[in-house]
Design a protein around this motif. Structure first.
Motif, short mmCIF file in Angstrom:
data_model
loop_
_atom_site.label_atom_id
_atom_site.label_comp_id
_atom_site.label_asym_id
_atom_site.label_seq_id
_atom_site.Cartn_x
_atom_site.Cartn_y
_atom_site.Cartn_z
N UNK A 150 65.66 78.00 37.95
CA UNK A 150 66.71 78.57 38.80
C UNK A 150 67.19 79.90 38.22
N UNK A 151 67.36 79.96 36.92
CA UNK A 151 67.85 81.19 36.29
C UNK A 151 66.84 82.32 36.43
N UNK A 152 65.57 82.03 36.18
CA UNK A 152 64.55 83.09 36.25
C UNK A 152 64.37 83.59 37.67
N UNK A 153 64.62 82.73 38.66
CA UNK A 153 64.47 83.13 40.06
C UNK A 153 65.69 83.88 40.57
N UNK A 154 66.88 83.42 40.20
CA UNK A 154 68.11 83.98 40.75
C UNK A 154 68.81 84.98 39.85
N UNK A 155 68.44 85.01 38.58
CA UNK A 155 69.09 85.93 37.64
C UNK A 155 68.08 86.54 36.68
N UNK A 156 66.98 87.12 37.18
CA UNK A 156 65.95 87.64 36.28
C UNK A 156 66.44 88.78 35.39
N UNK A 157 67.29 89.65 35.93
CA UNK A 157 67.78 90.79 35.15
C UNK A 157 68.67 90.31 34.01
N UNK A 158 69.59 89.40 34.32
CA UNK A 158 70.47 88.86 33.29
C UNK A 158 69.65 88.14 32.22
N UNK A 159 68.63 87.40 32.65
CA UNK A 159 67.79 86.66 31.70
C UNK A 159 67.04 87.62 30.78
#
Length: 222
Positions: A150-159
Motif C-alpha cells: 500500500x505504501x509503495x503504491x500510494x506514497x512512492x515519493x515519501x517512501x
C-alpha cells in the motif's frame, strides 16, 4: 493511474542516489526500506491499513486473541440479542478493580491490551458473543517476494525519500543532501496526509487518519 514503486525499482533508485554498489551497502538496503516503512506507518494512519474483523468470544474466557499483524485498535463492539454495543478501552488495573473475580460472568463493557497477542475483557463473557474489531494492521514489508505494498503504491515519493534518509545516515553521505531528502520527505508526507484527510468520510473512524499537524489559517481577520 498513480505510479507504483516496486521493490526492484526502489533498490535501483537507492543505489543510484548513493552511487554505491558495494556488497555491504547493497546488503543493507532491505533494512533501509524496512526502517523507512516503519517511520511512515508511525506518522500516518493509512486508509489502506484499516480493516474490520468479526469473531466470537469464548464463554467464561476473558481473553481474546488479537488479529494477525494487529497494530492499534480503532473500535470494539459486541452483539447482544441482535443489538450492537461498544466495548470501551480501559487500563488493565481499572478492569481488575472493576471486575476482580474473572470467574464471574456478564456482558463485556471494557477491554484492555493484555499482551502482544491478546486482549482482556471485563466482565468475563457469559456467552459466545460476536465481537467486531476495527483496527489498523501492520502492512507487509516491501521485499523481493512482496514487490508492491500500500505504501509503495500510494506514497512512492515519501517512501523513496524516507529510504534515502536512512541510507545517507548510514553511509554518512553529504549533509546538504541529507537535509534535502529530509525536507523533501516532510513535503511528501504532508501532502499524503492532506490527501488522506480529503478521502475520509465524516462517518468513518472517529479516531482520525492523520498523526502529523496540518497548518491552516486562523479564522477571522489577520
Amino acid at each position: 493511474m498513480a505510479y507504483a514503486m516496486t521493490y526492484n525499482n526502489l533498490v535501483t533508485d537507492i543505489q543510484q542516489y548513493l552511487e554505491r554498489t558495494d556488497a555491504e551497502t547493497v546488503a543493507r538496503i532491505p533494512t533501509f526500506i524496512g526502517l523507512a516503512e516503519q517511520v511512515i506507518a508511525s506518522q500516518i494512519k493509512f486508509l489502506g491499513n484499516l480493516t474490520v474483523q468479526n469473531s466470537t468470544m469464548n464463554a467464561s474466557n476473558p481473553v481474546i486473541d488479537k488479529p494477525a499483524r494487529w497494530h492499534k485498535t480503532v473500535s470494539m463492539n459486541i452483539t447482544v440479542a441482535g443489538k450492537r454495543y461498544p466495548v470501551l478501552l480501559r487500563k488493565y488495573e481499572y478492569m481488575r478493580e472493576y471486575w476482580p473475580d474473572v470467574t464471574q460472568t456478564g456482558v463485556p463493557k471494557y477491554y484492555s491490551v493484555w499482551d502482544d497477542n491478546t486482549f482482556s475483557v471485563a466482565p468475563t463473557p457469559g456467552q459466545a458473543y460476536t465481537v467486531q474489531l476495527g483496527y489498523i494492521y501492520r502492512p507487509a514489508q516491501l521485499s523481493a517476494t512482496t514487490p508492491t505494498t500500500w505504501i509503495s503504491t500510494n506514497a512512492p515519493e515519501a517512501l523513496l525519500y524516507a529510504c534515502l534518509i536512512q541510507a545517507y545516515s548510514y553511509t554518512k553521505g553529504p549533509t546538504d543532501m541529507l537535509a534535502y531528502f529530509e525536507n523533501s520527505y516532510k513535503q511528501a508526507i504532508q501532502g499524503l496526509g492532506i490527501e488522506q484527510v480529503g478521502r475520509r468520510r465524516r462517518d468513518e473512524y472517529r479516531d482520525g487518519m492523520l498523526r502529523i499537524p496540518l497548518r491552516s489559517p486562523s479564522p477571522g481577520p489577520a
